[in-house]
Enzyme design. Structure first.
Site, PDB file in Angstrom:
ATOM      1  N   ASN A 216       0.858  -1.196   0.000  1.00  0.00           N
ATOM      2  CA  ASN A 216       0.000   0.000   0.000  1.00  0.00           C
ATOM      3  C   ASN A 216       0.888   1.238   0.000  1.00  0.00           C
ATOM      4  OD1 ASN A 216       0.434   0.987   2.837  1.00  0.00           O
ATOM      5  ND2 ASN A 216      -0.376  -1.050   3.309  1.00  0.00           N
ATOM      6  N   ALA A 280       1.247   1.883  11.650  1.00  0.00           N
ATOM      7  CA  ALA A 280       1.460   1.139  10.399  1.00  0.00           C
ATOM      8  C   ALA A 280       0.152   0.881   9.659  1.00  0.00           C
ATOM      9  CB  ALA A 280       2.145  -0.186  10.717  1.00  0.00           C
ATOM     10  N   LYS A 293       8.217 -18.218  -9.076  1.00  0.00           N
ATOM     11  CA  LYS A 293       7.591 -17.058  -9.726  1.00  0.00           C
ATOM     12  C   LYS A 293       6.412 -17.517 -10.595  1.00  0.00           C
ATOM     13  CE  LYS A 293       8.433 -13.204 -12.748  1.00  0.00           C
ATOM     14  NZ  LYS A 293       9.246 -12.686 -13.820  1.00  0.00           N
ATOM     15  N   PRO A 309      -3.355 -11.128  11.205  1.00  0.00           N
ATOM     16  CA  PRO A 309      -3.699 -10.810  12.598  1.00  0.00           C
ATOM     17  C   PRO A 309      -3.942  -9.313  12.738  1.00  0.00           C
ATOM     18  CG  PRO A 309      -1.345 -11.262  12.363  1.00  0.00           C
ATOM     19  CD  PRO A 309      -1.979 -11.587  11.040  1.00  0.00           C
ATOM     20  N   ASP A 310      -4.928  -8.931  13.557  1.00  0.00           N
ATOM     21  CA  ASP A 310      -5.124  -7.499  13.839  1.00  0.00           C
ATOM     22  C   ASP A 310      -4.279  -7.169  15.064  1.00  0.00           C
ATOM     23  OD1 ASP A 310      -6.089  -4.988  14.848  1.00  0.00           O
ATOM     24  OD2 ASP A 310      -7.720  -5.201  13.403  1.00  0.00           O
ATOM     25  N   ILE A 311      -3.160  -6.486  14.820  1.00  0.00           N
ATOM     26  CA  ILE A 311      -2.178  -6.257  15.890  1.00  0.00           C
ATOM     27  C   ILE A 311      -2.786  -5.381  16.992  1.00  0.00           C
ATOM     28  CG2 ILE A 311       0.148  -5.414  16.389  1.00  0.00           C
ATOM     29  CD1 ILE A 311       0.734  -5.862  13.328  1.00  0.00           C
ATOM     30  N   LYS A 342     -14.221   2.448  15.223  1.00  0.00           N
ATOM     31  CA  LYS A 342     -12.985   1.638  15.277  1.00  0.00           C
ATOM     32  C   LYS A 342     -12.381   1.658  16.682  1.00  0.00           C
ATOM     33  CE  LYS A 342     -10.936   1.393  11.534  1.00  0.00           C
ATOM     34  NZ  LYS A 342     -10.312   1.760  10.279  1.00  0.00           N
ATOM     35  N   LYS A 346     -11.950  -1.958  18.413  1.00  0.00           N
ATOM     36  CA  LYS A 346     -10.617  -2.521  18.587  1.00  0.00           C
ATOM     37  C   LYS A 346     -10.082  -2.397  20.007  1.00  0.00           C
ATOM     38  CE  LYS A 346      -9.037  -2.179  13.870  1.00  0.00           C
ATOM     39  NZ  LYS A 346      -7.836  -2.553  13.116  1.00  0.00           N
TER      40      LYS A 346
HETATM   41  O1  C5P Z   1      -8.889  -1.562  10.622  1.00  0.00           O
HETATM   42  P1  C5P Z   1      -7.849  -0.572  10.203  1.00  0.00           P
HETATM   43  O2  C5P Z   1      -6.747  -1.181   9.379  1.00  0.00           O
HETATM   44  O3  C5P Z   1      -8.392   0.673   9.586  1.00  0.00           O
HETATM   45  O4  C5P Z   1      -7.225  -0.108  11.594  1.00  0.00           O
HETATM   46  C1  C5P Z   1      -6.180   0.783  11.630  1.00  0.00           C
HETATM   47  C2  C5P Z   1      -5.428   0.668  12.937  1.00  0.00           C
HETATM   48  O5  C5P Z   1      -5.264  -0.689  13.289  1.00  0.00           O
HETATM   49  C3  C5P Z   1      -4.030   1.211  12.799  1.00  0.00           C
HETATM   50  O6  C5P Z   1      -3.632   1.663  14.086  1.00  0.00           O
HETATM   51  C4  C5P Z   1      -3.241  -0.011  12.366  1.00  0.00           C
HETATM   52  O7  C5P Z   1      -1.861   0.124  12.693  1.00  0.00           O
HETATM   53  C5  C5P Z   1      -3.913  -1.087  13.160  1.00  0.00           C
HETATM   54  N1  C5P Z   1      -3.917  -2.402  12.510  1.00  0.00           N
HETATM   55  C6  C5P Z   1      -3.210  -3.441  13.083  1.00  0.00           C
HETATM   56  N2  C5P Z   1      -3.226  -4.686  12.498  1.00  0.00           N
HETATM   57  C7  C5P Z   1      -3.949  -4.918  11.388  1.00  0.00           C
HETATM   58  C8  C5P Z   1      -4.689  -3.865  10.800  1.00  0.00           C
HETATM   59  C9  C5P Z   1      -4.638  -2.604  11.388  1.00  0.00           C
HETATM   60  O8  C5P Z   1      -2.561  -3.225  14.101  1.00  0.00           O
HETATM   61  N3  C5P Z   1      -3.951  -6.116  10.848  1.00  0.00           N
END
Ligand code: C5P
Length: 406
Positions: A216, A280, A293, A309-311, A342, A346
């Site tokens: 991105n 990030a 490839k 994973p959603d960190i 959000k 989160k």
């Molecule tokens: O859901 P979204 O990507 O918009 O959320 C943004 C926030 O969540 C940012 O702080 C991003 O660093 C964090 N994030 C994360 N892991 C992911 C996706 C987003 O920590 N897989």
């Protein structure tokens, strides 16, 4: 803050009007001082209307020495900003000449002085000007380097006045560095000593095969600026960076990663932290990469995506949850509503929301909203460094206030 703005005589003087407007919008007071040269480019009437203040043009205006003499005028401000600073004005300042109101104020002041030079590229590069700039820096004056670009005189190179938001940010940073005022936008030096701050920054790259990735447009600039500001405030900073080409800020421990999985593992390994700021732009999806490839002749690949994973959410639910957990939200529409949602979903304490429908990603400026349990606090447009400084100042206030986190 009170700004004494000295406007020199150059074509860039027209930008002083916009600068005054921006300072006023941000709640600061501006007292303009117009040199005889500056008066050829802007009128006192315009400046007075924008600043809602008298405009001073001559030493001999200051008739009532008891009321507003030049000594008092030079000292009632928090900072003296010279913008634009012409080659002539810089030379006089370097030599200590005091032959008009502006130069007399500059010699009499006991406040920080910031100069924003703007002139023809040859004049800027001339050894005499460079000698004067070196002298001013040695005298403790802050010099805002001119930008490169096309100039009104038709030449190209360094000498252009930076945009008013950059001049404003640099001026406010200068005061923040030297004054413990509550209106501070710059972190207080050493206020975060003993605190571990974790920052994630940049994009992630999710490989498709050995040569292709899903990426991105995140540049990492905002996250790196935050890590730099936290380190300047004395924190121990761990910066977990996706693939970006930015230098590591001074005093920051950097861990480079490529994928979201690697970033998640690096975050976990870096705990415990007092504050985590997850800037990030983590890819939401990954694919299982092909070990070889992919060949064009085999036709478009059918990529099977699985979630990353959603960190942020994982950290919020972890027993090691930092005391202050801050996420970012890059949105292209319904910025505040989406970010508010959000924050709750989160489990973050704060969300810094920004509209990325323009050129924020990769650009040098940002306009953000701080979303907390108390609601939406919109911040004015600023450089990413100024946003970082303000965020760190807010973190310092929150940590030191010892109030329950919102
Ligand atoms: O859901 P979204 O990507 O918009 O959320 C943004 C926030 O969540 C940012 O702080 C991003 O660093 C964090 N994030 C994360 N892991 C992911 C996706 C987003 O920590 N897989």
């Amino acid at each position: 803050m009170k700004i004494l703005l000295i406007i020199g005589g150059g074509i860039a003087a027209y930008k002083a009007s916009e600068l005054i407007r921006q300072f006023r919008k941000a709640g600061h007071q501006v007292t303009p001082v117009l040199t005889a040269g500056g008066a050829h480019f802007v009128t006192p009437m315009t400046l007075a209307a924008l600043a809602e203040s008298p405009v001073y043009t001559s030493l001999w205006d200051l008739k009532d020495e008891r009321e507003m003499g030049h000594i008092q005028l030079s000292r009632t401000a928090d900072v003296v900003l010279v913008c634009p600073a012409t080659a002539d004005l810089l030379a006089k300042m370097a030599a200590g000449v005091a032959d008009d109101l502006a130069t007399t104020l500059l010699l009499a002041t006991d406040k920080p002085v910031v100069v924003a030079p703007a002139m023809n590229v040859r004049m800027w590069l001339h050894p005499a000007t460079q000698r004067n700039i070196a002298q001013l820096k040695a005298d403790g004056i802050t010099v805002i380097d001119p930008d490169d670009g096309a100039m009104a005189c038709g030449e190209f190179g360094p000498g252009r006045l930076p945009d008013p938001p950059d001049v404003m940010a640099a001026t406010l940073l200068r005061i923040g560095a030297s004054s413990p005022s509550p209106a501070l936008v710059n972190p207080v030096a050493d206020a975060l000593i003993g605190h571990h701050i974790l920052v994630t920054a940049g994009p992630t790259h999710e490989p498709i095969d050995p040569v292709r990735v899903i990426a991105n447009r995140s540049s990492g600039k905002q996250g790196f600026a935050i890590a730099a500001a936290a380190a300047q405030a004395g924190a121990r900073v761990t910066l977990i960076a996706g693939p970006v080409s930015l230098p590591t800020p001074g005093g920051v421990a950097r861990i480079d990663v490529e994928t979201a999985d690697q970033m998640a593992a690096a975050v976990e390994a870096a705990l415990p932290a007092d504050v985590a700021i997850l800037v990030a732009a983590v890819a939401d999806w990954k694919v299982t990469p092909s070990p070889v490839k992919l060949k064009k002749g085999d036709g478009p690949p059918a990529l099977a995506f699985s979630p990353n994973p959603d960190i942020l959410a994982t950290l919020a639910a972890s027993p090691d949850r930092p005391r202050l957990l801050i996420g970012f939200a890059a949105e292209t529409n319904d910025v505040v509503a989406n970010a508010t949602d959000k924050r709750r979903r989160k489990g973050a304490d704060w969300i810094i929301a920004n509209d990325v429908s323009g050129d924020v990603m990769g650009g040098s400026h940002n306009q953000v909203h701080l979303i907390t349990a108390d609601g939406d606090d919109p911040w004015e447009v600023a450089t990413k460094e100024a946003v970082a400084a303000r965020l760190i100042a807010h973190i310092i206030q929150t940590i030191h206030a010892k109030t329950p986190l919102t």
